[in-house]
Design a protein around this motif. Structure first.
Motif, PDB file in Angstrom:
ATOM      1  N   GLU A  69       0.826  -1.202   0.000  1.00 11.19           N
ATOM      2  CA  GLU A  69       0.000   0.000   0.000  1.00 11.19           C
ATOM      3  C   GLU A  69       0.863   1.256   0.000  1.00 11.19           C
ATOM      4  O   GLU A  69       0.542   2.243  -0.686  1.00 11.19           O
ATOM      5  CB  GLU A  69      -0.936  -0.014   1.205  1.00 11.19           C
ATOM      6  N   ALA A  70       1.963   1.238   0.743  1.00 19.16           N
ATOM      7  CA  ALA A  70       2.865   2.386   0.767  1.00 19.16           C
ATOM      8  C   ALA A  70       3.432   2.662  -0.621  1.00 19.16           C
ATOM      9  O   ALA A  70       3.566   3.824  -1.034  1.00 19.16           O
ATOM     10  CB  ALA A  70       3.993   2.147   1.765  1.00 19.16           C
ATOM     11  N   LEU A  71       3.758   1.596  -1.346  1.00 16.53           N
ATOM     12  CA  LEU A  71       4.248   1.767  -2.719  1.00 16.53           C
ATOM     13  C   LEU A  71       3.150   2.328  -3.618  1.00 16.53           C
ATOM     14  O   LEU A  71       3.404   3.216  -4.450  1.00 16.53           O
ATOM     15  CB  LEU A  71       4.747   0.429  -3.261  1.00 16.53           C
ATOM     16  N   ARG A  72       1.943   1.845  -3.458  1.00 21.06           N
ATOM     17  CA  ARG A  72       0.840   2.333  -4.287  1.00 21.06           C
ATOM     18  C   ARG A  72       0.547   3.820  -4.043  1.00 21.06           C
ATOM     19  O   ARG A  72       0.058   4.507  -4.943  1.00 21.06           O
ATOM     20  CB  ARG A  72      -0.416   1.494  -4.044  1.00 21.06           C
ATOM     21  N   THR A  73       0.836   4.317  -2.825  1.00 23.96           N
ATOM     22  CA  THR A  73       0.570   5.733  -2.566  1.00 23.96           C
ATOM     23  C   THR A  73       1.393   6.635  -3.483  1.00 23.96           C
ATOM     24  O   THR A  73       0.984   7.767  -3.774  1.00 23.96           O
ATOM     25  CB  THR A  73       0.873   6.122  -1.103  1.00 23.96           C
ATOM     26  N   HIS A  74       2.535   6.147  -3.942  1.00 26.60           N
ATOM     27  CA  HIS A  74       3.394   6.949  -4.822  1.00 26.60           C
ATOM     28  C   HIS A  74       3.343   6.482  -6.274  1.00 26.60           C
ATOM     29  O   HIS A  74       4.097   7.001  -7.094  1.00 26.60           O
ATOM     30  CB  HIS A  74       4.836   6.912  -4.322  1.00 26.60           C
ATOM     31  N   THR A  75       2.487   5.516  -6.562  1.00 30.36           N
ATOM     32  CA  THR A  75       2.379   5.012  -7.936  1.00 30.36           C
ATOM     33  C   THR A  75       0.917   5.032  -8.369  1.00 30.36           C
ATOM     34  O   THR A  75       0.415   6.065  -8.798  1.00 30.36           O
ATOM     35  CB  THR A  75       2.991   3.598  -8.040  1.00 30.36           C
ATOM     36  N   GLU A  76       0.242   3.913  -8.252  1.00 25.13           N
ATOM     37  CA  GLU A  76      -1.136   3.802  -8.743  1.00 25.13           C
ATOM     38  C   GLU A  76      -2.081   4.805  -8.100  1.00 25.13           C
ATOM     39  O   GLU A  76      -2.839   5.507  -8.792  1.00 25.13           O
ATOM     40  CB  GLU A  76      -1.659   2.380  -8.508  1.00 25.13           C
ATOM     41  N   TRP A  77      -2.072   4.880  -6.765  1.00 26.07           N
ATOM     42  CA  TRP A  77      -3.046   5.742  -6.095  1.00 26.07           C
ATOM     43  C   TRP A  77      -2.749   7.215  -6.348  1.00 26.07           C
ATOM     44  O   TRP A  77      -3.681   8.020  -6.455  1.00 26.07           O
ATOM     45  CB  TRP A  77      -3.069   5.431  -4.603  1.00 26.07           C
ATOM     46  N   ALA A  78      -1.484   7.576  -6.458  1.00 16.84           N
ATOM     47  CA  ALA A  78      -1.145   8.969  -6.788  1.00 16.84           C
ATOM     48  C   ALA A  78      -1.648   9.320  -8.179  1.00 16.84           C
ATOM     49  O   ALA A  78      -2.163  10.421  -8.412  1.00 16.84           O
ATOM     50  CB  ALA A  78       0.357   9.175  -6.691  1.00 16.84           C
ATOM     51  N   ALA A  79      -1.497   8.392  -9.120  1.00 22.62           N
ATOM     52  CA  ALA A  79      -1.966   8.640 -10.485  1.00 22.62           C
ATOM     53  C   ALA A  79      -3.484   8.764 -10.523  1.00 22.62           C
ATOM     54  O   ALA A  79      -4.038   9.610 -11.242  1.00 22.62           O
ATOM     55  CB  ALA A  79      -1.505   7.521 -11.409  1.00 22.62           C
ATOM     56  N   ARG A  80      -4.178   7.945  -9.764  1.00 28.30           N
ATOM     57  CA  ARG A  80      -5.638   8.057  -9.715  1.00 28.30           C
ATOM     58  C   ARG A  80      -6.056   9.386  -9.081  1.00 28.30           C
ATOM     59  O   ARG A  80      -7.022  10.031  -9.519  1.00 28.30           O
ATOM     60  CB  ARG A  80      -6.242   6.888  -8.930  1.00 28.30           C
ATOM     61  N   ALA A  81      -5.345   9.798  -8.052  1.00 30.84           N
ATOM     62  CA  ALA A  81      -5.686  11.030  -7.344  1.00 30.84           C
ATOM     63  C   ALA A  81      -5.501  12.261  -8.209  1.00 30.84           C
ATOM     64  O   ALA A  81      -6.153  13.292  -7.973  1.00 30.84           O
ATOM     65  CB  ALA A  81      -4.840  11.159  -6.077  1.00 30.84           C
ATOM     66  N   THR A  82      -4.647  12.185  -9.210  1.00 35.88           N
ATOM     67  CA  THR A  82      -4.401  13.326 -10.092  1.00 35.88           C
ATOM     68  C   THR A  82      -5.023  13.138 -11.477  1.00 35.88           C
ATOM     69  O   THR A  82      -4.752  13.917 -12.389  1.00 35.88           O
ATOM     70  CB  THR A  82      -2.889  13.572 -10.249  1.00 35.88           C
ATOM     71  N   GLY A  83      -5.837  12.105 -11.626  1.00 33.48           N
ATOM     72  CA  GLY A  83      -6.524  11.888 -12.890  1.00 33.48           C
ATOM     73  C   GLY A  83      -5.614  11.445 -14.017  1.00 33.48           C
ATOM     74  O   GLY A  83      -5.945  11.650 -15.194  1.00 33.48           O
ATOM     75  N   GLN A  84      -4.484  10.809 -13.695  1.00 31.91           N
ATOM     76  CA  GLN A  84      -3.507  10.433 -14.716  1.00 31.91           C
ATOM     77  C   GLN A  84      -3.304   8.929 -14.842  1.00 31.91           C
ATOM     78  O   GLN A  84      -2.324   8.480 -15.436  1.00 31.91           O
ATOM     79  CB  GLN A  84      -2.157  11.092 -14.405  1.00 31.91           C
ATOM     80  N   ILE A  85      -4.233   8.149 -14.290  1.00 25.78           N
ATOM     81  CA  ILE A  85      -4.044   6.704 -14.264  1.00 25.78           C
ATOM     82  C   ILE A  85      -4.019   6.098 -15.665  1.00 25.78           C
ATOM     83  O   ILE A  85      -3.445   5.018 -15.871  1.00 25.78           O
ATOM     84  CB  ILE A  85      -5.138   6.035 -13.393  1.00 25.78           C
ATOM     85  N   ALA A  86      -4.582   6.765 -16.667  1.00 22.73           N
ATOM     86  CA  ALA A  86      -4.553   6.225 -18.029  1.00 22.73           C
ATOM     87  C   ALA A  86      -3.141   6.235 -18.611  1.00 22.73           C
ATOM     88  O   ALA A  86      -2.843   5.451 -19.513  1.00 22.73           O
ATOM     89  CB  ALA A  86      -5.491   7.018 -18.935  1.00 22.73           C
ATOM     90  N   ASP A  87      -2.276   7.100 -18.090  1.00 20.93           N
ATOM     91  CA  ASP A  87      -0.936   7.261 -18.650  1.00 20.93           C
ATOM     92  C   ASP A  87       0.186   6.799 -17.739  1.00 20.93           C
ATOM     93  O   ASP A  87       1.292   6.528 -18.207  1.00 20.93           O
ATOM     94  CB  ASP A  87      -0.688   8.734 -18.998  1.00 20.93           C
ATOM     95  N   LYS A  88      -0.044   6.741 -16.453  1.00 21.26           N
ATOM     96  CA  LYS A  88       1.041   6.413 -15.524  1.00 21.26           C
ATOM     97  C   LYS A  88       0.478   5.776 -14.267  1.00 21.26           C
ATOM     98  O   LYS A  88      -0.729   5.613 -14.128  1.00 21.26           O
ATOM     99  CB  LYS A  88       1.840   7.670 -15.166  1.00 21.26           C
ATOM    100  N   GLY A  89       1.367   5.384 -13.375  1.00 23.27           N
ATOM    101  CA  GLY A  89       0.935   4.819 -12.100  1.00 23.27           C
ATOM    102  C   GLY A  89       1.114   3.321 -11.986  1.00 23.27           C
ATOM    103  O   GLY A  89       1.267   2.784 -10.891  1.00 23.27           O
ATOM    104  N   THR A  90       1.073   2.625 -13.120  1.00 29.21           N
ATOM    105  CA  THR A  90       1.312   1.185 -13.151  1.00 29.21           C
ATOM    106  C   THR A  90       2.155   0.868 -14.382  1.00 29.21           C
ATOM    107  O   THR A  90       2.167   1.626 -15.357  1.00 29.21           O
ATOM    108  CB  THR A  90      -0.007   0.389 -13.222  1.00 29.21           C
ATOM    109  N   LEU A  91       2.858  -0.245 -14.322  1.00 32.54           N
ATOM    110  CA  LEU A  91       3.672  -0.689 -15.454  1.00 32.54           C
ATOM    111  C   LEU A  91       2.810  -1.542 -16.375  1.00 32.54           C
ATOM    112  O   LEU A  91       2.620  -2.733 -16.145  1.00 32.54           O
ATOM    113  CB  LEU A  91       4.890  -1.480 -14.963  1.00 32.54           C
ATOM    114  N   GLU A  92       2.272  -0.916 -17.419  1.00 30.62           N
ATOM    115  CA  GLU A  92       1.400  -1.599 -18.360  1.00 30.62           C
ATOM    116  C   GLU A  92       1.704  -1.137 -19.774  1.00 30.62           C
ATOM    117  O   GLU A  92       2.154  -0.007 -20.001  1.00 30.62           O
ATOM    118  CB  GLU A  92      -0.065  -1.294 -18.053  1.00 30.62           C
ATOM    119  N   ARG A  93       1.456  -2.020 -20.717  1.00 32.12           N
ATOM    120  CA  ARG A  93       1.636  -1.669 -22.123  1.00 32.12           C
ATOM    121  C   ARG A  93       0.778  -0.453 -22.467  1.00 32.12           C
ATOM    122  O   ARG A  93      -0.391  -0.384 -22.126  1.00 32.12           O
ATOM    123  CB  ARG A  93       1.248  -2.859 -23.006  1.00 32.12           C
TER     124      ARG A  93
END
Length: 222
Positions: free
Chosen positions: A159-183
């Motif tokens: 969860e601590a890692l997600r706060t600076h990756t996935e959850w941070a990207a969701r919180a800033t509306g950028q999850i479509a472009d960043k936050g997780t390692l996906e194609r």
């Protein structure tokens, strides 16, 4: 005791105007009185104009009562408390607010459990930007003197890692472009010397490389 930097009526005018123009709100609120005002403004904005694609958020959410955590979850917002504060100023904060409110400081577990997006923040330049130290503090909740600060608010290393990756990207509306390692997403990431999910001390990990746009921007490997 804290204070507001302006009149609530002025904050309301500015916040509703920005939200009506399509901007999600990011409101700076540390104490519980400021958090009440921030929640009121977000609630009114969303009730009047609907929810936007990116969530509204409260920066700091520093000392939040249980009812405020519940309300924030119902509003679907994000919060950005600074777990990195726990080490260097945790003792001072706890002494200032007293034992009855100590567990309200810079929450983690209760925020996640309430369905609030918990986004990581260093508060640079006010504080240093060692996110690994902040991640470790989110997990162990220890001040620099070794005092547990709200131990029930500890979150897991994942969860601590997600706060600076996935959850941070969701919180800033950028999850479509960043936050997780996906194609298809931006190839922006850091390489640590070991896994933060299993390391005994996340703060002790080294950053051995960073990649920006698929290109090495830092390489400390031998």
């Amino acid at each position: 005791r804290g204070y507001l930097l302006d009149e609530p009526a002025n904050y309301r005018e500015w916040a509703l105007g920005a939200y009506r123009a399509g901007w999600p709100l990011a409101l700076h609120a540390i104490g519980d009185a400021a958090i009440d005002l921030a929640l009121d403004l977000i609630d009114e904005a969303q009730e009047r104009y609907g929810r936007l694609g990116a969530p509204c958020r409260i920066e700091h959410f520093g000392i939040a009562r249980p009812d405020q955590v519940e309300r924030a979850g119902g509003l679907g917002i994000a919060v950005t408390p600074q777990a990195g504060f726990i080490g260097p100023i945790g003792d001072q904060m706890a002494d200032r607010v007293g034992p009855d409110r100590e567990s309200w400081l810079y929450r983690g577990r209760s925020v996640v459990d309430a369905g609030i997006l918990l986004a990581g923040s260093s508060d640079l330049p006010v504080a240093d930007n060692n996110l690994r130290r902040g991640m470790q503090s989110a997990v162990d909740r220890l001040t620099d003197s070794g005092r547990p600060l709200g131990p029930d608010e500890a979150i897991t290393p994942e969860e601590a890692l997600r706060t600076h990756t996935e959850w941070a990207a969701r919180a800033t509306g950028q999850i479509a472009d960043k936050g997780t390692l996906e194609r298809g997403k931006l190839a922006d990431f850091a390489v640590f010397s070991a896994s933060p999910l299993t390391a005994p001390d996340i703060a002790a990990l080294d950053v051995v490389a960073t990649v920006l746009g698929g290109e090495l921007s830092h390489d400390a490997r031998p």
